[in-house]
Each structure stands twice: as C-alpha cells, then as structure tokens.
Design an enzyme around this catalytic site. Structure first.
Site, PDB file in Angstrom:
ATOM      1  N   LYS A   9      39.490  50.481  34.809  1.00  0.00           N
ATOM      2  CA  LYS A   9      39.084  50.767  36.198  1.00  0.00           C
ATOM      3  C   LYS A   9      40.242  50.538  37.162  1.00  0.00           C
ATOM      4  CE  LYS A   9      35.695  47.740  36.445  1.00  0.00           C
ATOM      5  NZ  LYS A   9      35.641  47.134  35.099  1.00  0.00           N
ATOM      6  N   ARG A  84      28.240  46.056  41.065  1.00  0.00           N
ATOM      7  CA  ARG A  84      28.021  45.729  39.654  1.00  0.00           C
ATOM      8  C   ARG A  84      26.555  45.413  39.371  1.00  0.00           C
ATOM      9  NH1 ARG A  84      33.640  43.615  38.704  1.00  0.00           N
ATOM     10  NH2 ARG A  84      33.841  42.880  36.582  1.00  0.00           N
ATOM     11  N   ARG A 123      45.739  42.481  27.390  1.00  0.00           N
ATOM     12  CA  ARG A 123      45.938  42.761  28.821  1.00  0.00           C
ATOM     13  C   ARG A 123      46.753  41.686  29.542  1.00  0.00           C
ATOM     14  NH1 ARG A 123      41.000  44.351  32.669  1.00  0.00           N
ATOM     15  NH2 ARG A 123      40.274  42.219  32.504  1.00  0.00           N
TER      16      ARG A 123
HETATM   17  P1  AMP Z   1      37.132  41.960  37.376  1.00  0.00           P
HETATM   18  O1  AMP Z   1      38.562  41.726  37.725  1.00  0.00           O
HETATM   19  O2  AMP Z   1      36.560  43.169  38.073  1.00  0.00           O
HETATM   20  O3  AMP Z   1      36.876  41.967  35.895  1.00  0.00           O
HETATM   21  O4  AMP Z   1      36.319  40.702  37.979  1.00  0.00           O
HETATM   22  C1  AMP Z   1      36.586  39.389  37.542  1.00  0.00           C
HETATM   23  C2  AMP Z   1      35.388  38.489  37.825  1.00  0.00           C
HETATM   24  O5  AMP Z   1      35.132  38.470  39.226  1.00  0.00           O
HETATM   25  C3  AMP Z   1      34.077  38.934  37.184  1.00  0.00           C
HETATM   26  O6  AMP Z   1      33.930  38.512  35.849  1.00  0.00           O
HETATM   27  C4  AMP Z   1      33.066  38.259  38.123  1.00  0.00           C
HETATM   28  O7  AMP Z   1      32.974  36.874  37.868  1.00  0.00           O
HETATM   29  C5  AMP Z   1      33.730  38.433  39.489  1.00  0.00           C
HETATM   30  N1  AMP Z   1      33.349  39.714  40.132  1.00  0.00           N
HETATM   31  C6  AMP Z   1      34.149  40.788  40.405  1.00  0.00           C
HETATM   32  N2  AMP Z   1      33.463  41.773  40.988  1.00  0.00           N
HETATM   33  C7  AMP Z   1      32.174  41.332  41.090  1.00  0.00           C
HETATM   34  C8  AMP Z   1      30.968  41.893  41.568  1.00  0.00           C
HETATM   35  N3  AMP Z   1      30.923  43.130  42.079  1.00  0.00           N
HETATM   36  N4  AMP Z   1      29.838  41.132  41.504  1.00  0.00           N
HETATM   37  C9  AMP Z   1      29.853  39.886  41.005  1.00  0.00           C
HETATM   38  N5  AMP Z   1      30.953  39.297  40.505  1.00  0.00           N
HETATM   39  C10 AMP Z   1      32.104  40.004  40.546  1.00  0.00           C
END
Ligand code: AMP
Length: 213
Positions: A9, A84, A123
C-alpha cells in the site's frame, strides 16, 4: 488504498500520489511519528501498535480528519491504511460529506497469504521519510541507507512473526468488510498485488483511468 499488511500500500500510494500531485496520507506513518515524538496520541497508540492491534477508532478518525482538513488536501489526497474498520469508513464519509466532498475510488491490492508473509519478513523502512524497501524485491542502492533522503533504514517492531500473524488476522476480520462497503458503492478497484512494483502501478493507473468519472 486498501490491502493487508505487506500488500504494498505504501509503495503504490507513494507512486499514485506522485503521478497525481496529491499528498500521500499514511495513517501508520502518522502514528509512528506521533510515537517517536511522544505526543499524547503517540503515547495512547503505542501499546496497540506494538501488539499489532488496531488503535481505537475515535483516536484514528480524529487524527485523519484533522490531517485532511489541512490546506495541502484541498484538491484531495491518497489515503493509505485508513479506513480499516466499517466505523472508520462511515466516519470518513460523514467527515468528507460535511465539506461537500467524497471518496472517489477505493483501490484494493489483493495478494495471497504466502506472498504477504514473504514480503513482511524482508521489509525495511527509512527512519526519516518512511520510504519502504525490501531486501530481495526492492533493495536500496546503498545497504542500510534510503535512496531518497540518505536516512537510516530499520525494521519495524511489529514486523516480527507473531505480530505479523495478529495483524493479518485483524485485516481479514475487520478490514475485509470495508472492501464490500466500497464494492456496494461501485467505487472499488481490485488490483493483483502479486506482481512487481512497476506492474502493479501500471495495472492500478490503467484501472483508475478506465474508471475515472
Ligand atoms: P501500518 O503502517 O498501516 O501497517 O500501521 C501500523 C499500525 O498502526 C497498525 O498495526 C495499527 O496498530 C495502527 N494503525 C494504522 N492505521 C490504522 C487505522 N486506520 N486504524 C487503527 N489502527 C491503525
């Protein structure tokens, strides 16, 4: 930009935002910045993130609505990692609707579980600008250094095997329902994410152009 952790993404949102001259708004990056700076939001979000769980809806919704109210989003933006959950998708529609705006398209990067696990385990991210790399499929030109800004590369705490499994479980339980939410609104574009970066980007742009209103 919808997809499981490791779907690409961030990489594809970056390319798309560049092509369209729009800001790339990544909820995970905003949260990691908040954690690093030890802001009130960062302190509240940290433990959820470390466990691979979702941060509570009310926190993340507030953060994103504040971010997209900034002037650089006046012409739109590419959202990555948000929404999400269904509650987030509905709150986003409401927040945008109040300003006479709406979501144009939702892109779902679809990958097999096997490919997701492979990608997450190799990663690396830039500590400074958050550009993602992969040891095998997208290595930096100089080991350990970001091609874009020269920043130090690091592995995310939540990319450990146990946490990865938890994050994938949450994706299938909580985020997959919003794919249907956008499908019902005829806004969904599905892209085969099991390809190289350039091929995915090409398929994505072609689908977006084909479906542009
Ligand atoms: P990501 O970098 O998108 O994988 O996000 C890392 C972490 O941030 C996730 O595992 C969640 O703990 C938190 N997070 C990111 N986006 C969201 C979201 N839209 N809703 C809830 N938690 C989020």
């Amino acid at each position: 930009m919808l997809g499981a952790p490791g779907a690409g993404k961030g990489t594809q949102a970056d390319i798309l935002a560049g092509e369209m001259s729009l800001p790339h708004i990544a909820s995970g990056n905003l949260l990691r910045e908040a954690v690093e700076k030890k802001t009130e939001l960062g302190l509240l979000a940290q433990s959820y993130m470390e466990r691979g769980e979702l941060v509570p809806d009310e926190l993340i919704i507030k953060m994103i609505l504040q971010r997209i109210a900034l002037p650089d989003c006046a012409s739109g933006g590419v959202l990555d990692g948000f929404p999400r959950t269904l509650a987030q998708a509905e709150a986003l529609d409401k927040g945008l609707g109040d300003k006479g705006k709406s979501i144009d398209k939702a892109v779902y990067l679809k990958l097999s579980r096997k490919e997701l696990l492979k990608r997450l385990s190799g990663r690396w991210l830039c500590r400074n600008c958050q550009t993602p790399y992969h040891l095998i499929t997208a290595p930096p030109r100089v080991a350990g250094k970001c091609d874009k800004c020269g920043g130090e590369l690091y592995q995310r705490e939540d990319d450990k095997e146990e946490t990865i499994k938890e994050r994938l479980k949450i994706f299938f339980a909580q985020t997959v329902p919003i794919i249907d939410y956008y499908r019902r609104q005829d806004k969904l574009i599905e892209v085969n994410g099991n390809q190289g970066i350039a091929e995915v980007a090409r398929e994505l742009m072609t689908s977006l152009r084909g479906k542009a209103k």
